[in-house]
Design an enzyme around this catalytic site. Sequence first.
Site, PDB file in Angstrom:
ATOM      1  N   HIS A  70       0.650  -1.561   0.254  1.00 54.62           N
ATOM      2  CA  HIS A  70       0.370   0.383  -0.134  1.00 54.62           C
ATOM      3  C   HIS A  70       0.355   0.938  -0.176  1.00 54.62           C
ATOM      4  O   HIS A  70       2.015   0.733   0.509  1.00 54.62           O
ATOM      5  CB  HIS A  70      -1.093  -0.670   0.860  1.00 54.62           C
ATOM      6  CG  HIS A  70      -0.438  -0.463   2.692  1.00 54.62           C
ATOM      7  ND1 HIS A  70       0.662   0.855   2.862  1.00 54.62           N
ATOM      8  CD2 HIS A  70      -0.544  -0.967   3.383  1.00 54.62           C
ATOM      9  CE1 HIS A  70       0.365   0.961   4.545  1.00 54.62           C
ATOM     10  NE2 HIS A  70       0.136  -1.118   4.316  1.00 54.62           N
ATOM     11  N   ASP A  72       0.245   4.158   0.991  1.00 53.18           N
ATOM     12  CA  ASP A  72      -0.462   5.015   2.074  1.00 53.18           C
ATOM     13  C   ASP A  72       0.535   4.521   3.223  1.00 53.18           C
ATOM     14  O   ASP A  72       0.955   3.632   3.283  1.00 53.18           O
ATOM     15  CB  ASP A  72      -1.986   5.263   1.779  1.00 53.18           C
ATOM     16  CG  ASP A  72      -2.687   4.319   2.481  1.00 53.18           C
ATOM     17  OD1 ASP A  72      -2.286   2.718   1.784  1.00 53.18           O
ATOM     18  OD2 ASP A  72      -3.801   4.337   3.206  1.00 53.18           O
ATOM     19  N   ASP A  96       5.994   0.762   7.663  1.00 59.75           N
ATOM     20  CA  ASP A  96       4.592   0.128   6.849  1.00 59.75           C
ATOM     21  C   ASP A  96       4.285   1.159   6.332  1.00 59.75           C
ATOM     22  O   ASP A  96       3.471   2.370   6.152  1.00 59.75           O
ATOM     23  CB  ASP A  96       4.525   0.026   8.947  1.00 59.75           C
ATOM     24  CG  ASP A  96       2.297  -0.291   8.545  1.00 59.75           C
ATOM     25  OD1 ASP A  96       2.250  -1.152   7.380  1.00 59.75           O
ATOM     26  OD2 ASP A  96       1.548  -0.181   9.314  1.00 59.75           O
ATOM     27  N   GLU A 127      -5.511   1.643   1.745  1.00 59.10           N
ATOM     28  CA  GLU A 127      -5.150   0.321   3.486  1.00 59.10           C
ATOM     29  C   GLU A 127      -5.359   1.243   4.591  1.00 59.10           C
ATOM     30  O   GLU A 127      -6.024   0.659   5.323  1.00 59.10           O
ATOM     31  CB  GLU A 127      -3.846  -0.095   2.942  1.00 59.10           C
ATOM     32  CG  GLU A 127      -3.756  -1.519   3.931  1.00 59.10           C
ATOM     33  CD  GLU A 127      -3.758  -1.596   5.302  1.00 59.10           C
ATOM     34  OE1 GLU A 127      -3.299  -2.554   5.831  1.00 59.10           O
ATOM     35  OE2 GLU A 127      -2.979  -0.160   5.460  1.00 59.10           O
ATOM     36  N   GLU A 128      -4.573   1.949   4.951  1.00 65.05           N
ATOM     37  CA  GLU A 128      -4.380   2.404   6.537  1.00 65.05           C
ATOM     38  C   GLU A 128      -6.067   2.979   6.671  1.00 65.05           C
ATOM     39  O   GLU A 128      -5.566   2.749   8.214  1.00 65.05           O
ATOM     40  CB  GLU A 128      -3.926   3.327   6.648  1.00 65.05           C
ATOM     41  CG  GLU A 128      -2.327   3.471   6.685  1.00 65.05           C
ATOM     42  CD  GLU A 128      -1.639   2.124   7.219  1.00 65.05           C
ATOM     43  OE1 GLU A 128      -2.071   1.421   8.565  1.00 65.05           O
ATOM     44  OE2 GLU A 128      -0.301   2.295   7.757  1.00 65.05           O
ATOM     45  N   GLU A 156       3.437  -6.544   4.397  1.00 64.55           N
ATOM     46  CA  GLU A 156       3.295  -5.568   5.651  1.00 64.55           C
ATOM     47  C   GLU A 156       4.441  -6.377   6.705  1.00 64.55           C
ATOM     48  O   GLU A 156       5.177  -6.654   5.855  1.00 64.55           O
ATOM     49  CB  GLU A 156       2.039  -5.999   6.152  1.00 64.55           C
ATOM     50  CG  GLU A 156       0.649  -6.196   5.603  1.00 64.55           C
ATOM     51  CD  GLU A 156      -0.042  -4.317   5.852  1.00 64.55           C
ATOM     52  OE1 GLU A 156       1.036  -3.955   6.223  1.00 64.55           O
ATOM     53  OE2 GLU A 156      -0.459  -3.928   4.871  1.00 64.55           O
ATOM     54  N   HIS A 331       3.426   2.463  12.870  1.00 70.49           N
ATOM     55  CA  HIS A 331       2.821   3.677  13.680  1.00 70.49           C
ATOM     56  C   HIS A 331       3.262   4.743  14.499  1.00 70.49           C
ATOM     57  O   HIS A 331       2.899   5.554  15.214  1.00 70.49           O
ATOM     58  CB  HIS A 331       1.174   3.701  13.368  1.00 70.49           C
ATOM     59  CG  HIS A 331       0.440   2.546  12.295  1.00 70.49           C
ATOM     60  ND1 HIS A 331      -0.375   2.548  12.421  1.00 70.49           N
ATOM     61  CD2 HIS A 331       1.187   2.610  11.288  1.00 70.49           C
ATOM     62  CE1 HIS A 331      -1.171   1.755  11.545  1.00 70.49           C
ATOM     63  NE2 HIS A 331      -0.115   1.807  10.920  1.00 70.49           N
TER      64      HIS A 331
END
Length: 358
Positions: A70, A72, A96, A127-128, A156, A331
């Site tokens: 992903h 984003d 991530d 995706e997030e 991931e 994150h």
Amino acid sequence: MTLPLPDRLAARTLELVDIPSISGDEAAIGAHVLGVLQAAGIPVRDAGDTCILAGTTSRGERPLILLAGHLDTVPAQANIPGRIDAEAVHGLGAADMLGSLAVMLELALGDRSGDAVDCGLVFFGREELGQADSALTPLLEREPGLHGADLVVMMEPTSNDLQLGCLGNINATWTFRGRSGHSARPWMADNAIHRAATGICELAAHPAVAHESDGLTFTEVMSVTTISGGIAANVIPDIVTAHVNHRYAPGTSAAAAAAHLHGICDMHGELMIESNAPSGPVPKDNQLVAALARAAGASIQPKQAWTPVAEFGLAGLDAINFGPGDPAQAHTRDEHVSVAALVHAHDALAALLAAGAA
């Protein structure tokens, strides 16, 4: 002069980190990825709605592996621009999963002429934000050629272990209703907070439950994650709302998981399910999974979270989680990915593409 692989991977990761790519704002990073691949003569196209497809994306005579990532990230935490030190790349999305995107790009830019399998790249956005907003499921609906892939490697963060399957994920609002009144005469009212306390305590008393799926053990859990109620210190509240999160194992359908949660919550308040992302199956018999585990020297683990492997699973595709990022870094304010992990992921995937299931 061509840089050594570790330097190329680190530079590529930093390059991606420094492009704003918060969910819903993936245009710039998407254009950059498209441009890098076009400049190298890699077959690539804009597949619409923040999605990019590159390489071979339909099954031919040879096995087909898709590498998926992903574009984003979550919002910044004063971690843009990024930086490189002696061991790692630091910055928003490094673990991530912009480091994984760097691995995908460097694999595509390498010499793939001697590979035993075909390789396609799938980049997608949002995706997030969760499955309901992700660009992946609509992409799979409008690109049937992708469904012929023999394996999808969803990159991931897994610290270069193989994590199979994934938990389903229910998010729900639980509303408790009473009757307001003066706190000096509570017997004339019906306290919604007290009702909520009874219900929440009952939910909390349900233990985590281990479920085995194809030799892997997943843990089903239910949690109240937020609660809100009350309007003043001297008013008995008549309404309280709580957020409930339920994670359920592969082999449990979305409908069965929802029914189970209703069975616990409905006697205490009104449960409204806001989203229900299904669990992802475990592709235990796929020989390419075993080959990647060998190439990476990796353990095979259950994925105790939700990931897009569930979306690929709904489309009938075998998909696993494998990427260089450390899940504990995802994150975080000082998010980073080690250069050694980037190289390890690149080399393991290059070995898989070169040899296939042999």
